[in-house]
Design a protein around this motif. Structure first.
Motif, PDB file in Angstrom:
ATOM      1  N   PHE A 111       0.863  -1.188   0.000  1.00 18.59           N
ATOM      2  CA  PHE A 111       0.000   0.000   0.000  1.00 18.59           C
ATOM      3  C   PHE A 111       0.899   1.238   0.000  1.00 18.59           C
ATOM      4  CE2 PHE A 111      -2.598  -3.282   1.874  1.00 18.59           C
ATOM      5  CZ  PHE A 111      -3.911  -2.976   1.552  1.00 18.59           C
ATOM      6  N   SER A 112       0.347   2.400  -0.383  1.00 13.94           N
ATOM      7  CA  SER A 112       1.120   3.634  -0.207  1.00 13.94           C
ATOM      8  C   SER A 112       1.008   4.037   1.264  1.00 13.94           C
ATOM      9  CB  SER A 112       0.576   4.731  -1.115  1.00 13.94           C
ATOM     10  OG  SER A 112      -0.689   5.123  -0.631  1.00 13.94           O
ATOM     11  N   LEU A 113       1.958   4.874   1.715  1.00  9.04           N
ATOM     12  CA  LEU A 113       1.922   5.324   3.121  1.00  9.04           C
ATOM     13  C   LEU A 113       0.581   5.971   3.449  1.00  9.04           C
ATOM     14  CD1 LEU A 113       3.362   5.827   5.826  1.00  9.04           C
ATOM     15  CD2 LEU A 113       4.356   7.898   4.830  1.00  9.04           C
ATOM     16  N   ALA A 114       0.029   6.726   2.488  1.00 11.25           N
ATOM     17  CA  ALA A 114      -1.245   7.412   2.715  1.00 11.25           C
ATOM     18  C   ALA A 114      -2.381   6.422   2.989  1.00 11.25           C
ATOM     19  CB  ALA A 114      -1.585   8.273   1.499  1.00 11.25           C
ATOM     20  N   ASP A 115      -2.219   5.176   2.532  1.00  7.18           N
ATOM     21  CA  ASP A 115      -3.270   4.167   2.709  1.00  7.18           C
ATOM     22  C   ASP A 115      -2.978   3.232   3.887  1.00  7.18           C
ATOM     23  OD1 ASP A 115      -4.828   5.104   0.641  1.00  7.18           O
ATOM     24  OD2 ASP A 115      -3.755   3.912  -0.863  1.00  7.18           O
ATOM     25  N   ALA A 116      -2.242   3.735   4.891  1.00 10.49           N
ATOM     26  CA  ALA A 116      -1.891   2.897   6.048  1.00 10.49           C
ATOM     27  C   ALA A 116      -3.145   2.339   6.731  1.00 10.49           C
ATOM     28  CB  ALA A 116      -1.057   3.706   7.042  1.00 10.49           C
ATOM     29  N   GLY A 117      -4.223   3.123   6.759  1.00  9.15           N
ATOM     30  CA  GLY A 117      -5.462   2.660   7.400  1.00  9.15           C
ATOM     31  C   GLY A 117      -6.020   1.423   6.715  1.00  9.15           C
ATOM     32  N   ALA A 118      -6.019   1.436   5.380  1.00 10.87           N
ATOM     33  CA  ALA A 118      -6.521   0.268   4.631  1.00 10.87           C
ATOM     34  C   ALA A 118      -5.623  -0.939   4.890  1.00 10.87           C
ATOM     35  CB  ALA A 118      -6.556   0.591   3.140  1.00 10.87           C
ATOM     36  N   ALA A 119      -4.325  -0.680   5.040  1.00 13.49           N
ATOM     37  CA  ALA A 119      -3.395  -1.784   5.322  1.00 13.49           C
ATOM     38  C   ALA A 119      -3.712  -2.403   6.689  1.00 13.49           C
ATOM     39  CB  ALA A 119      -1.959  -1.256   5.289  1.00 13.49           C
ATOM     40  N   LEU A 120      -4.004  -1.549   7.681  1.00  7.07           N
ATOM     41  CA  LEU A 120      -4.327  -2.063   9.026  1.00  7.07           C
ATOM     42  C   LEU A 120      -5.627  -2.861   9.012  1.00  7.07           C
ATOM     43  CD1 LEU A 120      -3.378   0.974  11.303  1.00  7.07           C
ATOM     44  CD2 LEU A 120      -2.154  -1.182  11.079  1.00  7.07           C
ATOM     45  N   LEU A 121      -6.607  -2.381   8.216  1.00  4.58           N
ATOM     46  CA  LEU A 121      -7.889  -3.101   8.143  1.00  4.58           C
ATOM     47  C   LEU A 121      -7.713  -4.483   7.516  1.00  4.58           C
ATOM     48  CD1 LEU A 121     -10.341  -0.240   7.154  1.00  4.58           C
ATOM     49  CD2 LEU A 121     -10.290  -1.517   9.308  1.00  4.58           C
ATOM     50  N   ARG A 122      -6.840  -4.565   6.509  1.00  5.48           N
ATOM     51  CA  ARG A 122      -6.581  -5.870   5.883  1.00  5.48           C
ATOM     52  C   ARG A 122      -6.023  -6.844   6.927  1.00  5.48           C
ATOM     53  NH1 ARG A 122      -6.202  -8.510   1.219  1.00  5.48           N
ATOM     54  NH2 ARG A 122      -4.465  -9.916   0.872  1.00  5.48           N
ATOM     55  N   MET A 123      -5.135  -6.336   7.784  1.00  3.92           N
ATOM     56  CA  MET A 123      -4.571  -7.184   8.847  1.00  3.92           C
ATOM     57  C   MET A 123      -5.646  -7.564   9.865  1.00  3.92           C
ATOM     58  SD  MET A 123      -1.465  -6.364  11.415  1.00  3.92           S
ATOM     59  CE  MET A 123      -0.338  -7.320  10.430  1.00  3.92           C
ATOM     60  N   GLU A 124      -6.491  -6.599  10.215  1.00  2.00           N
ATOM     61  CA  GLU A 124      -7.524  -6.861  11.223  1.00  2.00           C
ATOM     62  C   GLU A 124      -8.476  -7.965  10.757  1.00  2.00           C
ATOM     63  OE1 GLU A 124     -10.155  -3.506  12.368  1.00  2.00           O
ATOM     64  OE2 GLU A 124      -9.571  -4.096  14.390  1.00  2.00           O
ATOM     65  N   ARG A 125      -8.724  -7.989   9.446  1.00  6.49           N
ATOM     66  CA  ARG A 125      -9.640  -9.009   8.897  1.00  6.49           C
ATOM     67  C   ARG A 125      -8.918 -10.310   8.583  1.00  6.49           C
ATOM     68  NH1 ARG A 125     -11.266  -4.511   4.917  1.00  6.49           N
ATOM     69  NH2 ARG A 125     -12.747  -3.282   6.120  1.00  6.49           N
ATOM     70  N   ALA A 126      -7.623 -10.406   8.926  1.00  7.29           N
ATOM     71  CA  ALA A 126      -6.789 -11.597   8.672  1.00  7.29           C
ATOM     72  C   ALA A 126      -6.862 -12.008   7.201  1.00  7.29           C
ATOM     73  CB  ALA A 126      -7.180 -12.763   9.592  1.00  7.29           C
ATOM     74  N   GLU A 127      -6.893 -10.989   6.301  1.00  2.00           N
ATOM     75  CA  GLU A 127      -6.964 -11.302   4.867  1.00  2.00           C
ATOM     76  C   GLU A 127      -5.580 -11.587   4.289  1.00  2.00           C
ATOM     77  OE1 GLU A 127     -10.912  -8.549   3.968  1.00  2.00           O
ATOM     78  OE2 GLU A 127      -8.953  -7.786   3.405  1.00  2.00           O
ATOM     79  N   GLN A 128      -4.532 -11.232   5.054  1.00  2.21           N
ATOM     80  CA  GLN A 128      -3.184 -11.276   4.487  1.00  2.21           C
ATOM     81  C   GLN A 128      -2.563 -12.670   4.555  1.00  2.21           C
ATOM     82  OE1 GLN A 128      -3.858 -10.599   7.555  1.00  2.21           O
ATOM     83  NE2 GLN A 128      -2.173 -11.046   8.913  1.00  2.21           N
TER      84      GLN A 128
END
Ligand SMILES: NC(=O)c1ccc[n+]([C@@H]2O[C@H](COP(=O)([O-])OP(=O)(O)OC[C@H]3O[C@@H](n4cnc5c(N)ncnc54)[C@H](OP(=O)(O)O)[C@@H]3O)[C@@H](O)[C@H]2O)c1
Length: 336
Positions: free
Chosen positions: A310-327
């Motif tokens: 993700f870009s740095l600006a999209d850090a929130g979306a990156a955290l949500l992906r982790m929260e949903r265990a999608e990674q």
């Protein structure tokens, strides 16, 4: 500089890039101009207000690679422009068995790597592993260090042993798989996703069990001639940790490095003493652990698993992906 600054407990969706003061290197410190960072579960806990010692404002982020941009007073042996990886274990101390009273993890209470620049102790920058892209190199430090100490330093995995890694989609877990394979252990894994189990097998896992659809304790025993794995690596905690004590072979070792699902609701102490188990706690790692772990990834001999960039600006979306265990593997932030 631009940075992701948390001003209070926040929803990840609310994170925005904003202007923040450029860090200046204190005595013994360097400033690193960052090229990439990576996301850890810790950043999510901090954002959600579920981490000890919260303080605001704070720039989260423990993983980073980049170039030395400024050098503080009293620093020797570091040159401007050098390409480095940051060891996020700050002030570990002198005892390899456990960290000392000044120990901190980069990204709280010290400002971290979700920024264009970060100030860190000069002792915490090492030449970055050659042969890896910026994104791959940024994916290594915290998760690689945690996995190395859990599998090698604490777990003492040996060639020919069977190692079971729980929740293989996790960032640390994928490194535990790679490191245990490199030692020559046979590796079993669990996941809540058949697709992740297939990906783990492609990375060298011998067998995988879905903890949502199968009795993984019975399956792990069956895969080890009825005995159970020699070593179990667990970052899940909760009821899974108790099941790990059940699954381990008599005389086996269970290493705990995290508790994604919380505390153990009920612990059958008898399992520990009757089965002669060694239950080992592990957090981050010493400077020697970090050097040894980086060497495993040097010259591209072993490649980390990058899930998505993700870009740095999209850090929130990156955290949500982790929260949903999608990674599967590490979620990375591209900065420059
Ligand atoms: N002690 C330390 O130094 C240290 C360092 C880093 C992380 N940690 C902790 O370790 C944990 C993992 O961190 P991470 O960054 O690697 O997290 P992560 O990438 O978010 O991994 C979490 C994974 O946990 C797995 N999981 C969830 N519920 C499970 C269950 N019931 N049974 C088995 N697996 C389950 C999922 O695996 P699947 O998707 O495969 O189902 C998920 O992908 C976190 O609690 C973190 O705070 C501790």
């Amino acid at each position: 500089m631009k940075a992701i600054v948390l001003h209070s407990v926040s929803e990840p969706e609310a994170l925005r890039l904003e202007e923040a003061p450029d860090p200046a290197p204190g005595p013994g410190q360097v400033v690193v101009r960052l090229r990439a960072a990576a996301v850890n579960h810790r950043d999510l806990w901090i954002c959600r207000g579920r981490y000890a010692g919260l303080r605001f404002p704070i720039i989260p982020g423990s993983d980073g690679v980049g170039e030395i941009a400024a050098i503080g007073r009293g620093v020797a042996g570091v040159s401007s422009g050098a390409s480095v990886a940051i060891n996020p274990s700050l002030d570990w101390g002198d005892d390899p068995r456990a960290f000392g009273p000044k120990f901190r993890i980069l990204g709280l209470p010290d400002n971290g790597t979700f920024a264009e620049q970060v100030a860190v102790p000069a002792a915490n920058v090492l030449p970055r592993p050659a042969g890896l892209t910026d994104e791959e190199a940024a994916a290594v430090p915290l998760a690689g260090l945690t996995a190395y100490r859990a599998v090698v330093t604490r777990g003492r995995a040996q060639r020919g042993e069977t190692v079971l890694v729980l929740g293989i989609g996790g960032g640390v877990a994928t490194y535990a798989l790679l490191i245990a394979r490199q030692i020559g252990a046979r590796v079993l894994v669990t996941s809540g996703s058949d697709e992740k189990l297939a990906r783990a097998r492609a990375l060298g896992a011998d067998q995988g069990f879905n903890y949502k659809t199968a009795d993984w304790v019975a399956a792990a025993r069956e895969a080890t001639g009825g005995l159970g794995p020699d070593l179990i690596i667990d970052g899940t905690g909760g009821a899974t940790f108790e099941q790990a004590l059940d699954a381990a072979r008599p005389g086996g070792r269970v290493v705990s490095y995290g508790a994604t699902t919380g505390n153990v609701p009920e612990l059958t102490v008898r399992r520990v003493f009757w089965k002669q188990l060694s239950v080992l706690g592990s957090t981050m790692g010493s400077p020697d652990d970090f050097r040894a772990m980086l060497a495993l990834f040097g010259e591209g001999r072993q490649r980390p698993v990058v899930d998505r960039v993700f870009s740095l600006a999209d850090a929130g979306a990156a955290l949500l992906r982790m929260e949903r265990a999608e990674q599967f593997g590490k979620i990375v932030l591209r900065i420059a």
